[in-house]
Design a protein around this motif. Structure first.
Motif, PDB file in Angstrom:
ATOM      1  N   CYS A  87      -0.085  -4.833  20.368  1.00 25.77           N
ATOM      2  CA  CYS A  87      -1.178  -4.494  19.457  1.00 25.77           C
ATOM      3  C   CYS A  87      -0.667  -3.675  18.284  1.00 25.77           C
ATOM      4  N   THR A  88      -1.469  -3.683  17.226  1.00 26.20           N
ATOM      5  CA  THR A  88      -1.126  -2.974  16.001  1.00 26.20           C
ATOM      6  C   THR A  88      -2.291  -2.079  15.588  1.00 26.20           C
ATOM      7  N   PHE A  89      -1.971  -0.857  15.238  1.00 25.01           N
ATOM      8  CA  PHE A  89      -2.941   0.120  14.746  1.00 25.01           C
ATOM      9  C   PHE A  89      -2.628   0.381  13.274  1.00 25.01           C
ATOM     10  N   ARG A  90      -3.668   0.426  12.463  1.00 24.90           N
ATOM     11  CA  ARG A  90      -3.511   0.651  11.029  1.00 24.90           C
ATOM     12  C   ARG A  90      -4.051   2.037  10.679  1.00 24.90           C
ATOM     13  N   PHE A  91      -3.200   2.823  10.057  1.00 23.44           N
ATOM     14  CA  PHE A  91      -3.529   4.204   9.684  1.00 23.44           C
ATOM     15  C   PHE A  91      -3.487   4.370   8.173  1.00 23.44           C
ATOM     16  N   GLU A  92      -4.257   5.364   7.714  1.00 22.89           N
ATOM     17  CA  GLU A  92      -4.228   5.732   6.307  1.00 22.89           C
ATOM     18  C   GLU A  92      -4.027   7.236   6.213  1.00 22.89           C
ATOM     19  N   VAL A  93      -3.247   7.643   5.231  1.00 17.20           N
ATOM     20  CA  VAL A  93      -3.065   9.065   4.948  1.00 17.20           C
ATOM     21  C   VAL A  93      -3.657   9.366   3.580  1.00 17.20           C
TER      22      VAL A  93
ATOM     23  N   SER B 287       0.834  -1.203   0.000  1.00 12.39           N
ATOM     24  CA  SER B 287       0.000   0.000   0.000  1.00 12.39           C
ATOM     25  C   SER B 287       0.863   1.246   0.000  1.00 12.39           C
ATOM     26  N   GLU B 288       0.414   2.243  -0.735  1.00 12.44           N
ATOM     27  CA  GLU B 288       1.136   3.513  -0.792  1.00 12.44           C
ATOM     28  C   GLU B 288       0.623   4.531   0.209  1.00 12.44           C
ATOM     29  N   SER B 289      -0.467   4.197   0.918  1.00 15.35           N
ATOM     30  CA  SER B 289      -1.052   5.188   1.830  1.00 15.35           C
ATOM     31  C   SER B 289      -1.348   4.627   3.217  1.00 15.35           C
ATOM     32  N   ILE B 290      -0.977   3.379   3.487  1.00 17.25           N
ATOM     33  CA  ILE B 290      -1.242   2.735   4.785  1.00 17.25           C
ATOM     34  C   ILE B 290       0.071   2.568   5.536  1.00 17.25           C
ATOM     35  N   PHE B 291       0.017   2.806   6.841  1.00 13.55           N
ATOM     36  CA  PHE B 291       1.165   2.469   7.682  1.00 13.55           C
ATOM     37  C   PHE B 291       0.664   1.936   9.012  1.00 13.55           C
ATOM     38  N   LEU B 292       1.536   1.239   9.710  1.00 13.05           N
ATOM     39  CA  LEU B 292       1.197   0.572  10.960  1.00 13.05           C
ATOM     40  C   LEU B 292       1.992   1.169  12.110  1.00 13.05           C
ATOM     41  N   VAL B 293       1.354   1.215  13.258  1.00 14.58           N
ATOM     42  CA  VAL B 293       2.008   1.604  14.501  1.00 14.58           C
ATOM     43  C   VAL B 293       1.705   0.519  15.511  1.00 14.58           C
TER      44      VAL B 293
END
Length: 128
Positions: free
Chosen positions: A63-69, A40-46
């Motif tokens: 735990c993992t959180f998935r973000f989109e920009v 993905s070009e717009s997703i990242f994980l924290v």
């Protein structure tokens, strides 16, 4: 740039009651990480790893959180405060509430994690 939390999940949870006496101090340890999936070009994980050693129990949570920009993730973005400071600051209250509710429902004194200054953590990691 706009950032949005898409979802999150507990990857690992370990909870053990401590029956022996003698533990005198509570321990709280927090570590974070971030990654950028290639698909993905717009997703990242924290991600977070939290260890709580209470007087009466041990709790380990990952735990993992998935973000989109709203734009393509660039190298500049990867080095910016967004994945290191902003995203963890958005995500942490969800994890903090989860741990408080979990310990309350487990029948022990509920754990209320401290507020975390992710800017300070980032600055310390960068030697500032």
């Amino acid at each position: 740039m706009k950032i949005q939390l898409l979802d999150w999940k507990i990857e690992h949870l370990n909870y053990d009651i401590i029956t022996e006496e003698g533990r005198k101090d509570n321990v709280f340890d927090l570590s974070t990480w971030h990654s950028f999936p290639e698909e993905s070009e717009s997703i990242f994980l924290v991600g977070f790893k939290i260890k709580v050693n209470d007087l009466n129990f041990d709790l380990n949570v990952e735990c993992t959180f998935r973000f989109e920009v709203d734009k393509k993730i660039t190298d500049e973005f990867k080095l910016s405060h967004f994945p290191k400071v902003n995203a963890p600051a958005i995500a942490f209250p969800f994890l903090r509430a989860f741990i408080s509710n979990f310990t309350l429902q487990a029948g022990v004194n509920p754990v209320i994690l401290p507020s975390i200054n992710f800017t300070e953590i980032n600055n310390s990691a960068n030697g500032e």
